[in-house]
Design an enzyme around this catalytic site. Sequence first.
Site, short mmCIF file in Angstrom:
data_model
loop_
_atom_site.label_atom_id
_atom_site.label_comp_id
_atom_site.label_asym_id
_atom_site.label_seq_id
_atom_site.Cartn_x
_atom_site.Cartn_y
_atom_site.Cartn_z
N GLU A 35 -28.04 -70.23 -126.45
CA GLU A 35 -27.35 -71.55 -126.00
C GLU A 35 -27.78 -72.72 -126.95
O GLU A 35 -26.89 -73.69 -127.30
CB GLU A 35 -27.54 -71.89 -124.67
CG GLU A 35 -26.96 -70.85 -123.52
CD GLU A 35 -25.74 -70.55 -123.69
OE1 GLU A 35 -24.76 -71.30 -124.32
OE2 GLU A 35 -24.98 -69.52 -123.03
N HIS A 67 -25.41 -74.77 -120.32
CA HIS A 67 -25.68 -73.65 -120.39
C HIS A 67 -27.40 -73.31 -120.69
O HIS A 67 -28.10 -72.54 -119.96
CB HIS A 67 -24.95 -72.60 -121.21
CG HIS A 67 -23.64 -72.61 -120.87
ND1 HIS A 67 -22.65 -71.95 -121.42
CD2 HIS A 67 -22.65 -72.98 -119.81
CE1 HIS A 67 -21.27 -72.12 -120.95
NE2 HIS A 67 -21.37 -72.93 -119.97
N GLU A 135 -19.57 -66.81 -130.22
CA GLU A 135 -19.34 -66.85 -128.72
C GLU A 135 -18.98 -65.34 -128.21
O GLU A 135 -19.63 -64.93 -127.23
CB GLU A 135 -17.96 -67.35 -128.54
CG GLU A 135 -18.01 -68.93 -128.39
CD GLU A 135 -18.90 -69.77 -127.53
OE1 GLU A 135 -19.27 -68.97 -126.42
OE2 GLU A 135 -19.53 -70.80 -127.89
N GLU A 165 -18.24 -67.89 -122.10
CA GLU A 165 -18.29 -67.69 -123.43
C GLU A 165 -16.83 -67.00 -123.92
O GLU A 165 -16.44 -67.34 -125.09
CB GLU A 165 -19.32 -66.61 -123.85
CG GLU A 165 -20.94 -67.01 -123.42
CD GLU A 165 -21.33 -68.02 -123.98
OE1 GLU A 165 -20.71 -68.57 -124.99
OE2 GLU A 165 -22.38 -68.60 -123.56
N HIS A 168 -14.57 -70.25 -124.21
CA HIS A 168 -14.83 -70.91 -125.39
C HIS A 168 -14.43 -69.96 -126.71
O HIS A 168 -13.95 -70.77 -127.63
CB HIS A 168 -16.40 -71.09 -125.74
CG HIS A 168 -17.06 -71.96 -124.72
ND1 HIS A 168 -18.30 -72.04 -124.70
CD2 HIS A 168 -16.57 -72.68 -123.82
CE1 HIS A 168 -18.68 -72.80 -123.63
NE2 HIS A 168 -17.53 -73.12 -123.37
#
Length: 189
Positions: A35, A67, A135, A165, A168
């Site tokens: 992260e 996160h 990601e 994730e 994203h």
Amino acid sequence: MWIYEKKLQYPVKVSKCDPRMAKLLLEQYGGADGELAAALRYMNQRYSIPDKIIGLLTDISTEEFAHLEMIATMVYKLTKDATVEQIKAAGLDPHYVSHDNALFYENASGVPWTAAYIQAKGDPIADLYEDIAAEEKARATYQWLIDMTDDVDLQDGLKYLREREIVHSLRFREAVEILKSERGAKKVF
């Protein structure tokens, strides 16, 4: 610039003291695909990306910091009641000798975080593909972490992070398509 609410993005619960699992979670705290690396990568890349995408990188970067806070909370909760014997059994004794129970940006193997984990090419599409890969690697790591614990409360938080994730990655894919369509458009002056 930001509004900070003194609560986690998603509740973090753990059912038991588990220093072994805390050690594994350090991969997402200070690892190459963790992260911190993601948050700093996106925040840095936003300075060389077209205006249409800056907001996306800023939004996802700040969420990655949230996160990071969740992972730190998980590690803290998993180790706060651990004995020295449990710390040693989990292989965290080198960490304990240097940092006691303090969090430190390192991966599950104890390797300290480094800026070498961050990529910024300056080419918006290349950077976005790097972000998609980051990601997807984080998503895979979260799945493997879920597989490594039987703590359903901890799994719940890890599943939330895994799903973010995926979101994203999809957003970065959309951004690539926006930039590709603009690149191919005829410009009339």
